[in-house]
Enzyme design. Sequence first.
Site, PDB file in Angstrom:
ATOM      1  CG  ASP A   1     -23.098  -8.855  -5.957  1.00  0.00           C
ATOM      2  OD1 ASP A   1     -23.295  -7.910  -5.174  1.00  0.00           O
ATOM      3  OD2 ASP A   1     -22.498  -8.735  -7.034  1.00  0.00           O
TER       4      ASP A   1
ATOM      5  CG  ASP B   1      -2.291   0.658   0.864  1.00  0.00           C
ATOM      6  OD1 ASP B   1      -2.295   1.639   0.095  1.00  0.00           O
ATOM      7  OD2 ASP B   1      -3.329   0.174   1.354  1.00  0.00           O
TER       8      ASP B   1
ATOM      9  CG  ASN C   1     -17.040  -1.703  -6.292  1.00  0.00           C
ATOM     10  OD1 ASN C   1     -17.367  -2.526  -7.138  1.00  0.00           O
ATOM     11  ND2 ASN C   1     -17.359  -1.830  -5.010  1.00  0.00           N
TER      12      ASN C   1
ATOM     13  CG  HIS D   1     -19.886  -6.132  -7.829  1.00  0.00           C
ATOM     14  ND1 HIS D   1     -20.610  -6.799  -6.869  1.00  0.00           N
ATOM     15  CD2 HIS D   1     -19.008  -5.343  -7.161  1.00  0.00           C
ATOM     16  CE1 HIS D   1     -20.179  -6.428  -5.659  1.00  0.00           C
ATOM     17  NE2 HIS D   1     -19.210  -5.536  -5.813  1.00  0.00           N
TER      18      HIS D   1
END
Length: 334
Positions: free
Chosen positions: A172, A55, A141, A196
């Site tokens: 989901d 990260d 996303n 999605h």
Amino acid sequence: MLRLSTTSKLIRQFSSTSAAQGAKVAVLGAAGGIGQPLSLLLKTNPNVSKLNLYDIVNCPGVAADLSHINTASEVTGFSPENNGLDKALEGMDYVVIPAGVPRKPGMTRDDLFDTNAGIVKLLAQASARVCPTAKLLIISNPVNSLLPIAAQVYQDCGVFDPKKLIGVTTLDLLRASRFAYEITGKVEFVPVVGGHAGTTIVPLYSQATGLKLSPEEMAKLIYRTQFGGDEVVQAKAGKGSATLSMAYAGARMTDSMIRAANGEEVIECAYISDNQYSSQGVNFFASLLKFNKDGVQEILSLPSNISQIEKDAIATALPQIASAANKGIAFAKK
């Protein structure tokens, strides 16, 4: 209180797990709201031997924290300095990407595109260069657009293998199974196909036994599944999105692929290219899949007894999915 016999079993499990036999997994975005619990779950997975965490901030601290958990896997944290991204990817079997910004109240997954698309493109380029044969799992996303970005990057690098590129839509499935359980009291695998995001999510509740609902009740249940993430965003009052359940979903999908690579027969749903709707110009679709050591082994046909409402929902989803994928591909080609 934990009984001594149970404790002994756990000790035997940890001590008998050979780190040399497990999978090597990199988590990119490991210090974030999804990345930290995801990394925790992977650290406790006996099938993982090496866990590389990357990260832009705080990652060495996350790795140091997790490294004290007494499982056999080795954890190392990397930052951008000293070519840390490439080092995190070297020799990896799986690359899991939860990196990106989370949703806030009023935002859709598509609202995240401008920021997260650039992040995923950069990480996909590094993965294609350093570990091109690793299986790539995109959690960030909007998945409907970001997996196509990764696919285009891999094509441009000449290393594209559709069996190894996965958009994680497992959350989901978790929601569909949980919501059905709240009605029937049975934990079942409820397939979810399509995409999605919002109405591209098509839960196949026709496959849940004992779920007897009126058309109006079914429509409400489908809507709740499609927009379940909004419940969490609103409940957190602007302080975050579905991080814990998404981390569990990412860990489950990674574990499923590892178990399939180890010879188990595994069936999951995931967002991939090369699907039954490619002839209609829809080159990405969340499908019911069988996995093996190479990744996706087979795209399974939809159940023959799906309901008309589910057929209609798929028809509604297809043009939206195609549009989102094209948006991602155009971005990747810039």
